[in-house]
Write an enzyme that holds these catalytic residues in place. Structure first.
Site: not given
Ligand code: C5P
Length: 397
Positions: A211, A280, A290, A338, A342
Protein backbone atom coordinates in the site's frame (compact mmCIF):
# COMPACT_ATOMS: atom_id res chain seq x y z
CA UNK A 1 15.47 28.07 40.40
CA UNK A 2 16.09 28.36 36.68
CA UNK A 3 16.89 25.18 34.79
CA UNK A 4 20.06 26.62 33.22
CA UNK A 5 21.96 27.25 36.47
CA UNK A 6 25.31 25.46 36.25
CA UNK A 7 24.33 23.68 33.02
CA UNK A 8 27.24 23.05 30.66
CA UNK A 9 26.44 24.57 27.29
CA UNK A 10 28.69 24.66 24.26
CA UNK A 11 27.77 27.75 22.23
CA UNK A 12 28.84 27.11 18.64
CA UNK A 13 29.31 30.27 16.55
CA UNK A 14 29.50 30.03 12.78
CA UNK A 15 30.22 32.70 10.19
CA UNK A 16 26.96 34.57 9.76
CA UNK A 17 26.30 38.26 10.21
CA UNK A 18 23.82 37.44 13.01
CA UNK A 19 26.80 36.45 15.18
CA UNK A 20 26.68 39.91 16.79
CA UNK A 21 23.37 38.90 18.41
CA UNK A 22 25.06 35.88 19.97
CA UNK A 23 27.20 38.15 22.15
CA UNK A 24 24.07 39.35 23.91
CA UNK A 25 22.65 35.81 24.01
CA UNK A 26 25.86 34.64 25.69
CA UNK A 27 25.69 37.46 28.20
CA UNK A 28 22.13 36.47 29.15
CA UNK A 29 23.09 32.77 29.40
CA UNK A 30 26.04 33.48 31.70
CA UNK A 31 25.06 36.55 33.74
CA UNK A 32 21.28 36.16 34.02
CA UNK A 33 20.94 32.37 34.00
CA UNK A 34 24.28 31.25 35.50
CA UNK A 35 25.01 28.72 32.75
CA UNK A 36 28.56 27.40 32.30
CA UNK A 37 29.21 28.24 28.64
CA UNK A 38 32.15 27.25 26.46
CA UNK A 39 32.22 29.17 23.18
CA UNK A 40 33.50 27.40 20.07
CA UNK A 41 34.03 29.53 16.94
CA UNK A 42 34.57 28.36 13.39
CA UNK A 43 37.22 29.98 11.19
CA UNK A 44 34.61 32.08 9.40
CA UNK A 45 33.03 33.15 12.69
CA UNK A 46 36.43 34.56 13.65
CA UNK A 47 36.36 36.66 10.46
CA UNK A 48 33.12 38.29 11.60
CA UNK A 49 33.95 38.98 15.25
CA UNK A 50 36.84 38.96 17.63
CA UNK A 51 36.72 36.24 20.31
CA UNK A 52 37.54 38.82 23.01
CA UNK A 53 33.92 39.81 23.57
CA UNK A 54 32.85 36.17 23.98
CA UNK A 55 35.78 35.45 26.30
CA UNK A 56 34.78 38.40 28.45
CA UNK A 57 31.15 37.29 28.80
CA UNK A 58 31.87 33.57 29.28
CA UNK A 59 35.00 34.00 31.39
CA UNK A 60 36.67 31.28 29.30
CA UNK A 61 39.05 31.15 26.38
CA UNK A 62 37.19 30.73 23.09
CA UNK A 63 38.32 27.61 21.27
CA UNK A 64 38.36 26.96 17.55
CA UNK A 65 41.32 24.76 16.68
CA UNK A 66 40.87 21.01 16.38
CA UNK A 67 44.52 20.32 17.16
CA UNK A 68 46.02 23.25 19.10
CA UNK A 69 49.79 23.00 19.67
CA UNK A 70 49.49 23.48 23.42
CA UNK A 71 46.96 20.66 23.85
CA UNK A 72 47.01 16.99 23.06
CA UNK A 73 44.11 14.62 23.51
CA UNK A 74 40.50 14.42 22.52
CA UNK A 75 38.71 17.56 23.61
CA UNK A 76 36.43 17.40 20.55
CA UNK A 77 35.04 14.24 22.20
CA UNK A 78 35.36 15.14 25.90
CA UNK A 79 33.62 18.51 25.65
CA UNK A 80 30.37 17.31 24.02
CA UNK A 81 30.23 14.18 26.17
CA UNK A 82 30.35 16.34 29.31
CA UNK A 83 28.04 19.06 27.93
CA UNK A 84 24.30 19.21 28.56
CA UNK A 85 23.70 20.95 25.24
CA UNK A 86 25.42 22.20 22.10
CA UNK A 87 23.66 25.36 20.89
CA UNK A 88 24.67 26.45 17.39
CA UNK A 89 23.53 30.07 16.97
CA UNK A 90 23.85 31.36 14.35
CA UNK A 91 23.92 28.15 12.32
CA UNK A 92 24.92 28.74 8.70
CA UNK A 93 23.90 26.64 5.69
CA UNK A 94 27.44 25.24 5.76
CA UNK A 95 27.33 23.88 9.31
CA UNK A 96 23.87 22.36 8.67
CA UNK A 97 25.20 20.65 5.53
CA UNK A 98 28.17 19.28 7.44
CA UNK A 99 26.02 18.04 10.34
CA UNK A 100 23.50 16.41 7.99
CA UNK A 101 26.25 14.49 6.20
CA UNK A 102 28.57 13.63 9.09
CA UNK A 103 31.43 15.88 7.99
CA UNK A 104 33.71 16.73 10.90
CA UNK A 105 36.60 18.71 9.43
CA UNK A 106 36.85 21.31 12.19
CA UNK A 107 36.32 21.50 15.94
CA UNK A 108 32.67 22.60 15.92
CA UNK A 109 31.49 20.07 13.33
CA UNK A 110 33.34 17.27 15.19
CA UNK A 111 31.70 18.35 18.45
CA UNK A 112 28.25 18.27 16.79
CA UNK A 113 28.88 14.79 15.42
CA UNK A 114 29.80 13.52 18.89
CA UNK A 115 26.97 15.36 20.66
CA UNK A 116 24.20 13.92 18.43
CA UNK A 117 20.78 15.22 19.37
CA UNK A 118 22.02 17.17 22.35
CA UNK A 119 22.51 19.75 19.60
CA UNK A 120 20.10 22.61 18.93
CA UNK A 121 20.43 24.65 15.74
CA UNK A 122 19.27 28.25 15.36
CA UNK A 123 19.76 28.89 11.63
CA UNK A 124 20.39 32.37 10.26
CA UNK A 125 21.24 33.11 6.64
CA UNK A 126 20.23 34.78 3.41
CA UNK A 127 16.74 33.74 2.28
CA UNK A 128 18.02 32.19 -0.98
CA UNK A 129 20.45 30.04 0.97
CA UNK A 130 17.69 29.00 3.36
CA UNK A 131 15.29 28.19 0.55
CA UNK A 132 17.83 26.36 -1.60
CA UNK A 133 16.67 22.73 -1.95
CA UNK A 134 20.03 21.57 -0.56
CA UNK A 135 19.51 23.49 2.70
CA UNK A 136 15.84 22.46 2.88
CA UNK A 137 16.90 18.82 2.51
CA UNK A 138 19.70 19.14 5.10
CA UNK A 139 17.29 20.64 7.64
CA UNK A 140 14.77 17.89 6.89
CA UNK A 141 17.42 15.20 7.45
CA UNK A 142 18.49 16.73 10.75
CA UNK A 143 14.91 17.15 12.00
CA UNK A 144 14.14 13.57 11.03
CA UNK A 145 17.12 12.52 13.14
CA UNK A 146 15.64 14.31 16.18
CA UNK A 147 17.84 17.39 16.18
CA UNK A 148 16.08 20.41 17.63
CA UNK A 149 15.70 23.61 15.64
CA UNK A 150 14.85 27.12 16.66
CA UNK A 151 13.58 28.18 13.27
CA UNK A 152 14.69 31.47 11.80
CA UNK A 153 12.20 34.31 11.47
CA UNK A 154 10.96 36.53 8.70
CA UNK A 155 12.07 40.16 8.43
CA UNK A 156 14.77 42.51 7.17
CA UNK A 157 18.00 40.68 6.31
CA UNK A 158 21.54 42.06 6.36
CA UNK A 159 21.82 41.70 2.57
CA UNK A 160 19.20 44.47 2.08
CA UNK A 161 16.41 42.05 1.27
CA UNK A 162 13.64 40.79 3.42
CA UNK A 163 12.37 37.27 3.92
CA UNK A 164 12.98 34.27 6.14
CA UNK A 165 16.45 33.82 7.58
CA UNK A 166 16.77 36.14 10.58
CA UNK A 167 18.13 34.51 13.73
CA UNK A 168 15.24 33.71 16.07
CA UNK A 169 14.56 36.25 18.77
CA UNK A 170 16.87 35.85 21.77
CA UNK A 171 13.90 35.35 24.14
CA UNK A 172 12.67 32.48 22.00
CA UNK A 173 16.13 30.89 21.95
CA UNK A 174 16.42 31.17 25.73
CA UNK A 175 12.92 29.75 26.25
CA UNK A 176 13.60 26.69 24.07
CA UNK A 177 17.04 26.10 25.61
CA UNK A 178 15.49 26.31 29.08
CA UNK A 179 12.63 23.93 28.31
CA UNK A 180 14.97 21.39 26.66
CA UNK A 181 17.18 21.37 29.75
CA UNK A 182 14.30 21.40 32.26
CA UNK A 183 14.05 17.63 31.97
CA UNK A 184 10.26 17.20 32.28
CA UNK A 185 10.02 14.66 29.50
CA UNK A 186 6.64 13.07 28.84
CA UNK A 187 7.86 9.48 28.33
CA UNK A 188 10.91 9.46 30.60
CA UNK A 189 12.24 5.90 31.02
CA UNK A 190 9.24 4.30 29.26
CA UNK A 191 9.54 1.34 26.91
CA UNK A 192 7.90 2.18 23.62
CA UNK A 193 7.37 0.17 20.45
CA UNK A 194 6.40 1.96 17.27
CA UNK A 195 5.42 0.05 14.12
CA UNK A 196 5.65 1.96 10.85
CA UNK A 197 5.48 1.76 7.10
CA UNK A 198 3.69 -0.69 4.84
CA UNK A 199 3.95 -4.46 4.78
CA UNK A 200 4.57 -6.47 1.62
CA UNK A 201 2.60 -9.62 0.96
CA UNK A 202 4.53 -11.65 -1.59
CA UNK A 203 2.92 -13.52 -4.48
CA UNK A 204 6.28 -14.86 -5.68
CA UNK A 205 9.90 -13.77 -4.96
CA UNK A 206 9.57 -10.58 -7.05
CA UNK A 207 5.90 -9.59 -6.83
CA UNK A 208 3.94 -8.40 -3.86
CA UNK A 209 0.77 -6.61 -2.71
CA UNK A 210 1.39 -3.50 -0.63
CA UNK A 211 0.00 0.00 0.00
CA UNK A 212 0.94 3.70 -0.17
CA UNK A 213 2.29 4.08 3.36
CA UNK A 214 5.62 5.99 3.39
CA UNK A 215 6.35 5.39 7.08
CA UNK A 216 6.73 9.14 7.75
CA UNK A 217 4.10 9.30 10.50
CA UNK A 218 5.50 6.29 12.37
CA UNK A 219 9.09 7.56 12.11
CA UNK A 220 7.95 10.95 13.43
CA UNK A 221 6.29 9.24 16.42
CA UNK A 222 9.50 7.23 17.07
CA UNK A 223 11.69 10.36 16.89
CA UNK A 224 9.38 12.31 19.18
CA UNK A 225 9.16 9.44 21.70
CA UNK A 226 12.99 9.38 21.92
CA UNK A 227 13.01 13.11 22.47
CA UNK A 228 10.47 12.64 25.26
CA UNK A 229 12.87 10.26 27.05
CA UNK A 230 11.57 6.83 25.94
CA UNK A 231 13.55 3.74 24.92
CA UNK A 232 12.16 3.18 21.47
CA UNK A 233 12.09 0.11 19.25
CA UNK A 234 10.87 0.86 15.75
CA UNK A 235 9.56 -2.12 13.80
CA UNK A 236 9.47 -0.91 10.24
CA UNK A 237 8.26 -2.15 6.89
CA UNK A 238 10.23 -1.08 3.78
CA UNK A 239 10.70 2.72 3.60
CA UNK A 240 13.29 5.19 2.27
CA UNK A 241 13.59 6.96 5.61
CA UNK A 242 16.66 7.38 7.80
CA UNK A 243 16.41 5.77 11.23
CA UNK A 244 15.82 8.52 13.80
CA UNK A 245 18.72 9.13 16.20
CA UNK A 246 18.55 6.98 19.33
CA UNK A 247 15.96 4.52 17.96
CA UNK A 248 16.58 0.79 17.70
CA UNK A 249 15.16 -0.30 14.36
CA UNK A 250 14.09 -3.78 13.31
CA UNK A 251 13.21 -4.17 9.62
CA UNK A 252 10.38 -6.46 8.55
CA UNK A 253 8.53 -7.11 5.31
CA UNK A 254 5.29 -9.05 5.69
CA UNK A 255 2.40 -8.86 8.18
CA UNK A 256 3.51 -12.26 9.50
CA UNK A 257 7.08 -10.93 10.07
CA UNK A 258 5.63 -7.92 11.85
CA UNK A 259 3.44 -10.07 14.09
CA UNK A 260 6.32 -12.40 15.00
CA UNK A 261 8.75 -9.53 15.69
CA UNK A 262 6.21 -7.64 17.79
CA UNK A 263 5.29 -10.70 19.86
CA UNK A 264 8.98 -11.57 20.33
CA UNK A 265 9.51 -8.08 21.81
CA UNK A 266 6.41 -7.82 23.96
CA UNK A 267 8.02 -7.79 27.42
CA UNK A 268 7.37 -4.69 29.54
CA UNK A 269 6.01 -2.51 26.76
CA UNK A 270 4.52 0.65 28.27
CA UNK A 271 3.24 2.09 24.97
CA UNK A 272 2.62 0.52 21.57
CA UNK A 273 2.05 2.97 18.72
CA UNK A 274 0.63 0.78 15.97
CA UNK A 275 1.22 3.16 13.06
CA UNK A 276 2.09 0.48 10.49
CA UNK A 277 -0.26 0.15 7.53
CA UNK A 278 -0.55 -3.61 7.74
CA UNK A 279 -1.53 -4.84 4.26
CA UNK A 280 -4.70 -6.83 4.76
CA UNK A 281 -4.71 -8.52 1.36
CA UNK A 282 -2.43 -11.56 1.52
CA UNK A 283 -2.12 -14.04 -1.34
CA UNK A 284 -3.37 -17.44 -0.19
CA UNK A 285 -0.40 -19.13 -1.81
CA UNK A 286 3.21 -18.15 -2.33
CA UNK A 287 5.08 -19.42 -5.38
CA UNK A 288 8.75 -20.12 -4.58
CA UNK A 289 9.67 -19.56 -8.24
CA UNK A 290 8.88 -16.41 -10.15
CA UNK A 291 5.59 -17.11 -11.95
CA UNK A 292 6.25 -17.20 -15.72
CA UNK A 293 4.23 -14.74 -17.84
CA UNK A 294 2.38 -17.52 -19.65
CA UNK A 295 1.43 -19.08 -16.29
CA UNK A 296 -0.01 -15.96 -14.66
CA UNK A 297 -3.35 -17.02 -13.15
CA UNK A 298 -6.49 -15.09 -14.04
CA UNK A 299 -7.33 -14.70 -10.37
CA UNK A 300 -5.26 -14.68 -7.21
CA UNK A 301 -6.90 -16.11 -4.11
CA UNK A 302 -6.49 -13.90 -1.09
CA UNK A 303 -6.73 -14.26 2.67
CA UNK A 304 -6.79 -11.63 5.42
CA UNK A 305 -3.57 -10.77 7.27
CA UNK A 306 -3.52 -11.68 10.98
CA UNK A 307 -4.97 -8.98 13.23
CA UNK A 308 -1.64 -8.15 14.85
CA UNK A 309 -2.66 -5.55 17.38
CA UNK A 310 -5.47 -7.76 18.72
CA UNK A 311 -3.01 -10.65 19.16
CA UNK A 312 -0.64 -8.29 21.03
CA UNK A 313 -3.46 -7.00 23.24
CA UNK A 314 -4.43 -10.52 24.36
CA UNK A 315 -0.90 -11.06 25.68
CA UNK A 316 -0.43 -7.54 27.08
CA UNK A 317 -3.47 -6.21 28.94
CA UNK A 318 -1.33 -3.57 30.70
CA UNK A 319 0.18 -1.87 27.60
CA UNK A 320 -1.28 1.44 26.48
CA UNK A 321 -2.04 0.84 22.80
CA UNK A 322 -2.52 3.60 20.26
CA UNK A 323 -3.94 2.42 16.93
CA UNK A 324 -4.07 4.43 13.70
CA UNK A 325 -6.96 4.24 11.26
CA UNK A 326 -7.27 5.44 7.68
CA UNK A 327 -10.94 5.96 6.96
CA UNK A 328 -12.92 8.17 4.60
CA UNK A 329 -16.69 7.64 4.67
CA UNK A 330 -18.14 7.45 8.22
CA UNK A 331 -14.55 7.71 9.42
CA UNK A 332 -15.34 8.79 12.95
CA UNK A 333 -17.83 5.98 13.61
CA UNK A 334 -15.64 3.36 11.96
CA UNK A 335 -12.52 4.47 13.85
CA UNK A 336 -14.29 4.32 17.21
CA UNK A 337 -15.69 0.87 16.36
CA UNK A 338 -12.18 -0.27 15.45
CA UNK A 339 -10.78 1.04 18.75
CA UNK A 340 -13.45 -0.92 20.65
CA UNK A 341 -13.23 -4.16 18.67
CA UNK A 342 -9.41 -4.26 18.89
CA UNK A 343 -9.48 -3.20 22.57
CA UNK A 344 -7.22 -0.16 22.01
CA UNK A 345 -6.78 2.71 24.46
CA UNK A 346 -6.65 5.35 21.71
CA UNK A 347 -7.16 5.55 18.00
CA UNK A 348 -5.82 8.24 15.68
CA UNK A 349 -8.07 8.79 12.68
CA UNK A 350 -6.53 9.98 9.38
CA UNK A 351 -8.81 10.99 6.52
CA UNK A 352 -6.85 10.68 3.23
CA UNK A 353 -9.61 12.41 1.24
CA UNK A 354 -8.29 15.72 2.67
CA UNK A 355 -5.31 17.44 1.00
CA UNK A 356 -1.96 16.99 2.81
CA UNK A 357 -3.27 14.23 5.07
CA UNK A 358 -2.12 10.62 5.64
CA UNK A 359 -0.18 8.83 2.89
CA UNK A 360 3.20 10.09 1.61
CA UNK A 361 2.71 13.70 2.75
CA UNK A 362 4.99 15.71 5.07
CA UNK A 363 1.92 16.96 6.96
CA UNK A 364 -1.04 15.38 8.67
CA UNK A 365 -4.31 16.29 10.34
CA UNK A 366 -5.92 13.81 12.72
CA UNK A 367 -8.62 13.26 15.30
CA UNK A 368 -7.64 11.32 18.41
CA UNK A 369 -10.29 9.26 20.26
CA UNK A 370 -9.83 7.53 23.59
CA UNK A 371 -11.66 4.52 24.98
CA UNK A 372 -12.79 6.81 27.81
CA UNK A 373 -14.61 9.09 25.37
CA UNK A 374 -12.09 11.85 24.58
CA UNK A 375 -12.20 13.32 21.07
CA UNK A 376 -9.57 15.87 20.04
CA UNK A 377 -8.86 17.32 16.61
CA UNK A 378 -5.22 18.17 15.79
CA UNK A 379 -5.19 20.63 12.91
CA UNK A 380 -2.85 20.33 9.92
CA UNK A 381 0.82 20.44 10.90
CA UNK A 382 4.10 18.63 10.22
CA UNK A 383 3.98 14.94 11.09
CA UNK A 384 6.55 15.61 13.81
CA UNK A 385 4.33 18.21 15.49
CA UNK A 386 1.30 15.93 15.12
CA UNK A 387 3.35 13.17 16.81
CA UNK A 388 4.14 15.55 19.67
CA UNK A 389 0.44 16.47 19.94
CA UNK A 390 -0.59 12.79 20.11
CA UNK A 391 1.97 12.03 22.84
CA UNK A 392 0.82 15.05 24.88
CA UNK A 393 -2.81 13.95 24.55
CA UNK A 394 -2.24 10.37 25.66
CA UNK A 395 -0.19 11.56 28.64
CA UNK A 396 -2.90 13.98 29.75
CA UNK A 397 -6.10 12.05 29.00
O1 C5P B 1 -6.17 -1.44 8.86
P1 C5P B 1 -6.99 -0.95 10.03
O2 C5P B 1 -7.65 0.33 9.77
O3 C5P B 1 -7.89 -2.00 10.59
O4 C5P B 1 -5.92 -0.64 11.16
C1 C5P B 1 -6.27 -0.22 12.46
C2 C5P B 1 -5.13 -0.53 13.40
O5 C5P B 1 -4.94 -1.94 13.47
C3 C5P B 1 -3.79 0.07 13.00
O6 C5P B 1 -3.17 0.52 14.18
C4 C5P B 1 -3.05 -1.10 12.36
O7 C5P B 1 -1.65 -0.98 12.53
C5 C5P B 1 -3.62 -2.30 13.10
N1 C5P B 1 -3.71 -3.51 12.26
C6 C5P B 1 -3.21 -4.71 12.72
N2 C5P B 1 -3.31 -5.84 11.97
C7 C5P B 1 -3.94 -5.82 10.78
C8 C5P B 1 -4.47 -4.61 10.29
C9 C5P B 1 -4.33 -3.47 11.05
O8 C5P B 1 -2.63 -4.72 13.81
N3 C5P B 1 -4.03 -6.91 10.06
Amino acid sequence: MNSLLGKKIILGLTGGIAIYKSAYLLRRLCSDYGADVQVVMTKSALEFMSPVIFETFSGKKVISEMFPKELSGTRHVDLPVEADMVLVAPATANILAKAAHGISDDLLSAIILVAGNKTVFAPAMNVNMLENPATIENIRILKERSYDFIDSEEGELACNTSGKGRLADEYKILEIVESKLAGNKLLDGKNVIVTAGPTREYIDPVRFISNRSSGKMGYAVAAEAVKQGARVTLISGPTNLATPFGVEKISIESANDLQKTLLDNNDNVDYLFMVAAVEDLCPLEFSKDKIKKNNIPEKIDLKLAPDIVSAFRKLNPQTCIIGFSVEMENGKRRSIEKMKSKNLDYIVWNDPSKKGVAFETETNEVTVFSAKGMETFLKKDTKRNIAQGIIKLIKNN
